[in-house]
Design a protein around this motif. Structure first.
Motif, mmCIF file in Angstrom:
data_model
loop_
_atom_site.group_PDB
_atom_site.id
_atom_site.type_symbol
_atom_site.label_atom_id
_atom_site.label_comp_id
_atom_site.label_asym_id
_atom_site.label_seq_id
_atom_site.Cartn_x
_atom_site.Cartn_y
_atom_site.Cartn_z
ATOM 1 N N ASP B 165 0.816 -1.211 0.000
ATOM 2 C CA ASP B 165 0.000 0.000 0.000
ATOM 3 C C ASP B 165 0.855 1.269 0.000
ATOM 4 O O ASP B 165 0.441 2.315 0.472
ATOM 5 C CB ASP B 165 -0.962 -0.007 1.195
ATOM 6 N N GLY B 166 2.062 1.161 -0.546
ATOM 7 C CA GLY B 166 2.931 2.332 -0.693
ATOM 8 C C GLY B 166 2.724 2.982 -2.054
ATOM 9 O O GLY B 166 1.749 2.699 -2.761
ATOM 10 N N VAL B 167 3.660 3.851 -2.434
ATOM 11 C CA VAL B 167 3.525 4.613 -3.679
ATOM 12 C C VAL B 167 3.402 3.681 -4.885
ATOM 13 O O VAL B 167 2.476 3.799 -5.697
ATOM 14 C CB VAL B 167 4.732 5.557 -3.879
ATOM 15 N N LEU B 168 4.321 2.718 -5.001
ATOM 16 C CA LEU B 168 4.334 1.865 -6.188
ATOM 17 C C LEU B 168 3.067 1.010 -6.265
ATOM 18 O O LEU B 168 2.432 0.918 -7.323
ATOM 19 C CB LEU B 168 5.583 0.979 -6.180
ATOM 20 N N GLY B 169 2.690 0.397 -5.148
ATOM 21 C CA GLY B 169 1.501 -0.448 -5.145
ATOM 22 C C GLY B 169 0.250 0.333 -5.515
ATOM 23 O O GLY B 169 -0.564 -0.106 -6.339
ATOM 24 N N ALA B 170 0.113 1.518 -4.949
ATOM 25 C CA ALA B 170 -1.077 2.332 -5.226
ATOM 26 C C ALA B 170 -1.085 2.814 -6.674
ATOM 27 O O ALA B 170 -2.143 2.865 -7.317
ATOM 28 C CB ALA B 170 -1.142 3.514 -4.257
ATOM 29 N N GLU B 171 0.082 3.158 -7.211
ATOM 30 C CA GLU B 171 0.136 3.581 -8.621
ATOM 31 C C GLU B 171 -0.229 2.424 -9.559
ATOM 32 O O GLU B 171 -0.968 2.598 -10.531
ATOM 33 C CB GLU B 171 1.531 4.115 -8.979
ATOM 34 N N ILE B 172 0.282 1.239 -9.263
ATOM 35 C CA ILE B 172 -0.040 0.077 -10.102
ATOM 36 C C ILE B 172 -1.540 -0.210 -10.038
ATOM 37 O O ILE B 172 -2.181 -0.471 -11.065
ATOM 38 C CB ILE B 172 0.770 -1.163 -9.655
ATOM 39 N N ALA B 173 -2.107 -0.136 -8.836
ATOM 40 C CA ALA B 173 -3.548 -0.382 -8.687
ATOM 41 C C ALA B 173 -4.343 0.614 -9.526
ATOM 42 O O ALA B 173 -5.290 0.247 -10.231
ATOM 43 C CB ALA B 173 -3.944 -0.296 -7.215
ATOM 44 N N ALA B 174 -3.945 1.898 -9.461
ATOM 45 C CA ALA B 174 -4.671 2.932 -10.206
ATOM 46 C C ALA B 174 -4.526 2.716 -11.715
ATOM 47 O O ALA B 174 -5.511 2.824 -12.457
ATOM 48 C CB ALA B 174 -4.156 4.316 -9.811
ATOM 49 N N THR B 175 -3.331 2.418 -12.161
ATOM 50 C CA THR B 175 -3.118 2.202 -13.599
ATOM 51 C C THR B 175 -3.906 0.991 -14.087
ATOM 52 O O THR B 175 -4.570 1.039 -15.133
ATOM 53 C CB THR B 175 -1.618 2.018 -13.902
ATOM 54 N N ALA B 176 -3.848 -0.092 -13.341
ATOM 55 C CA ALA B 176 -4.557 -1.317 -13.747
ATOM 56 C C ALA B 176 -6.062 -1.073 -13.780
ATOM 57 O O ALA B 176 -6.761 -1.521 -14.694
ATOM 58 C CB ALA B 176 -4.222 -2.451 -12.785
ATOM 59 N N ARG B 177 -6.548 -0.349 -12.806
ATOM 60 C CA ARG B 177 -7.977 -0.029 -12.765
ATOM 61 C C ARG B 177 -8.355 0.808 -13.995
ATOM 62 O O ARG B 177 -9.409 0.614 -14.598
ATOM 63 C CB ARG B 177 -8.278 0.736 -11.472
ATOM 64 N N GLY B 178 -7.475 1.737 -14.351
ATOM 65 C CA GLY B 178 -7.698 2.555 -15.542
ATOM 66 C C GLY B 178 -7.733 1.728 -16.816
ATOM 67 O O GLY B 178 -8.321 2.145 -17.821
ATOM 68 N N MET B 179 -7.109 0.568 -16.800
ATOM 69 C CA MET B 179 -7.134 -0.343 -17.949
ATOM 70 C C MET B 179 -8.367 -1.246 -17.908
ATOM 71 O O MET B 179 -8.533 -2.112 -18.774
ATOM 72 C CB MET B 179 -5.877 -1.232 -17.941
ATOM 73 N N GLY B 180 -9.178 -1.079 -16.865
ATOM 74 C CA GLY B 180 -10.400 -1.877 -16.778
ATOM 75 C C GLY B 180 -10.236 -3.197 -16.036
ATOM 76 O O GLY B 180 -11.156 -4.020 -16.014
ATOM 77 N N VAL B 181 -9.085 -3.387 -15.393
ATOM 78 C CA VAL B 181 -8.833 -4.636 -14.670
ATOM 79 C C VAL B 181 -9.514 -4.588 -13.295
ATOM 80 O O VAL B 181 -9.561 -3.540 -12.661
ATOM 81 C CB VAL B 181 -7.306 -4.829 -14.502
ATOM 82 N N ALA B 182 -10.036 -5.718 -12.841
ATOM 83 C CA ALA B 182 -10.553 -5.819 -11.468
ATOM 84 C C ALA B 182 -9.360 -5.878 -10.517
ATOM 85 O O ALA B 182 -8.483 -6.732 -10.670
ATOM 86 C CB ALA B 182 -11.410 -7.074 -11.331
ATOM 87 N N VAL B 183 -9.319 -4.943 -9.562
ATOM 88 C CA VAL B 183 -8.123 -4.777 -8.726
ATOM 89 C C VAL B 183 -8.461 -4.791 -7.246
ATOM 90 O O VAL B 183 -9.391 -4.101 -6.804
ATOM 91 C CB VAL B 183 -7.418 -3.422 -9.033
ATOM 92 N N THR B 184 -7.704 -5.564 -6.497
ATOM 93 C CA THR B 184 -7.742 -5.498 -5.039
ATOM 94 C C THR B 184 -6.394 -4.969 -4.570
ATOM 95 O O THR B 184 -5.352 -5.414 -5.060
ATOM 96 C CB THR B 184 -7.971 -6.896 -4.431
ATOM 97 N N LEU B 185 -6.429 -4.001 -3.652
ATOM 98 C CA LEU B 185 -5.180 -3.451 -3.094
ATOM 99 C C LEU B 185 -5.094 -3.870 -1.627
ATOM 100 O O LEU B 185 -5.980 -3.537 -0.828
ATOM 101 C CB LEU B 185 -5.167 -1.927 -3.223
#
Lengths: 66, 407
Positions: B165-185
């Motif tokens: 739940d740091g910078v990298l994890g949160a950025e990856i979650a946001a990017t993946a979500r923007g691609m339409g992927v179902a994401v759990t953080l």
């Protein structure tokens, strides 16, 4: 020295403005770089070089004769 | 002005005959460039572990992962600019050993490179979970190749769990979500980036992720992974729950790459320990993510993992190699882009600091917050107000020269 900025690469850090405020500014709404002087005078070349190096988005490029 | 002059007026004889920079990423490249900018004319070698010429890492979790930028766009310098640097780049050859007395660096391919000055710029390696090695569907993100592999996996996965739940994890979650992927953080903190932003801004960031459809499973540590026939099937939490996943990104932070220095005699303690001049030993310097140095103004030992530190520290290291004898006293700074939020952080906004909104408003998702402790401003955070936040840097107690606009 010719200065060019790539606004698409700019992350809005403002490192360039801290170093060379006569050459660079930031847009008020989103912080993206604004080039104030594309051909800065020689006394600013060193600082502009520092600014290009310091840019964390690699958004500043320098050309022409230094 | 210190930092910008060439070697004129200084004893040119004192310049080293050969500087070897170990690491070809932002801090290594910046050190090489700063040496040349400051007038260093002798031999310069940059040794890189990866096969790629120097590239930029911040876009990897954003533009590259999203497919907005081609891999070529992350190259830090065009070939012409690299050739004018007049440095020899030795790539795809990790350093394996340093002999400090001889300043000799041994490499995986069997090279032995000796220099007058060795600059350690070997960066970080992602931490992994127990049982992660060899499991299909589990990724990390540090290198360009990591980013391209993760992008490819995102295009065909059904449920991504981001561990961290740091910078990298949160950025990856946001990017993946923007691609339409179902994401759990998933992560142990109460909100994403709680340690870096404090509760108020981290809470807003958590809201932003939830609004955009990220399933936040925070507050429980991740203990391991489940698998079937070598494919990952889920992520185990400390509270006993298992989060199902066919793709997992582990973003649990990263460790300094110092194994190759293990028998060097240099002090290694969460990084290469350096003095206030970023010097680890006579003729050996540390720069970037790997270096833990004494920050004189803050009177503390710091190691910063951010992009601006890589270049700022490189400038000071290059100067000190050439005899400037300057302490490195930056104002820490990082930024992160997640969904429509551009968050810029100057100083250290500790979680226990008192927070004031000094411009804009949190309701508008456009504000500047200052963080106070013992009556002094210790951090400035801009949320979609980068310029306004930067203008308040000078209020920071860490009164480095950069705050005044001079390097």
């Amino acid at each position: 020295m010719k200065v060019a900025v790539d606004q698409d690469r700019c992350c809005g850090a403002g490192a360039c403005v801290l170093l060379a405020p006569d050459v660079f500014d930031q847009r008020d709404d989103d912080g993206v770089v604004v080039l104030l002087d594309g051909q800065p005078p020689e006394e600013l070349h060193a600082l502009v070089g520092e600014a290009a190096a310091a840019c964390p988005g690699a958004a500043i490029s320098l050309g022409g004769t230094a | 002005m210190p930092g910008c002059g060439d070697l004129a007026g200084r004893d040119r004889v004192s310049a080293p005959g050969h500087v070897l920079v170990v690491g070809a990423s932002a801090s290594g490249l910046s050190t090489a460039e700063a040496l040349r900018r400051k007038g260093y004319q002798n031999r310069l070698t940059v040794l890189g572990a990866e096969p790629h010429l120097p590239y930029d890492r911040p876009p990897l979790s954003k533009q590259v992962l999203a497919g907005l930028w081609s891999p070529e766009r992350v190259q830090l310098r065009q070939p012409a600019a690299l050739s004018t640097l007049d440095a020899e780049f030795l790539l795809d050859d990790p350093a394996t050993r340093l002999d400090v007395a001889e300043r000799a660096v041994h490499t995986a391919s069997g090279r032995v490179l000796t220099a007058d000055v060795v600059v350690v710029a070997t960066g970080l390696r992602p931490r992994v979970l127990p049982g992660q090695a060899g499991l299909r569907g589990v990724h990390v993100l540090r290198t360009l190749d990591d980013a391209l592999a993760l992008r490819s996996a995102l295009l065909s996965c059904s449920r991504l769990v981001v561990v961290g739940d740091g910078v990298l994890g949160a950025e990856i979650a946001a990017t993946a979500r923007g691609m339409g992927v179902a994401v759990t953080l998933a992560g142990p903190q109460p909100a994403p980036l709680a340690a870096q932003l404090g509760p108020l801004a981290a809470g807003l960031l958590g809201e932003l992720h939830a609004e955009n459809g990220v399933d936040l499973r925070l507050g429980a540590a991740v203990t391991g992974l489940t698998e079937r026939d070598g494919d990952v099937t889920g992520v185990c939490l400390a509270d006993g729950e298992t989060l199902p996943a066919d793709l997992v990104v582990v973003a649990l932070g990263a460790a300094p790459v110092t194994e190759w220095l293990a028998d060097s005699g240099l002090t290694l303690d969460n990084g290469l320990v350096c003095d206030s001049r970023c010097r680890a030993a006579e003729g050996v310097y540390g720069v970037g993510d790997v270096a833990r140095w004494h920050h004189e103004t803050l009177d503390t030992v710091l190691r910063l993992e951010n992009r601006t530190n890589a270049v700022e520290q490189a400038g000071v290291v290059a100067g000190n190699i050439l005899g400037e004898d300057r302490p490195y006293t930056p104002v820490p700074y990082f930024w992160t882009d997640q969904f429509d939020a551009k968050v810029h952080v100057h100083g250290i906004p500790r979680a226990d600091a008192e927070v004031s909104i000094v411009e804009g408003s949190t309701a508008d998702r456009r504000f500047v917050a200052t963080y106070h402790r013992d009556g002094a401003v210790v951090g400035v955070l801009g949320w979609n107000m980068p310029k306004q936040a930067r203008l308040r840097r000078r209020e920071l107690v860490a009164n480095s020269a950069l705050v005044e606009g001079k390097p």
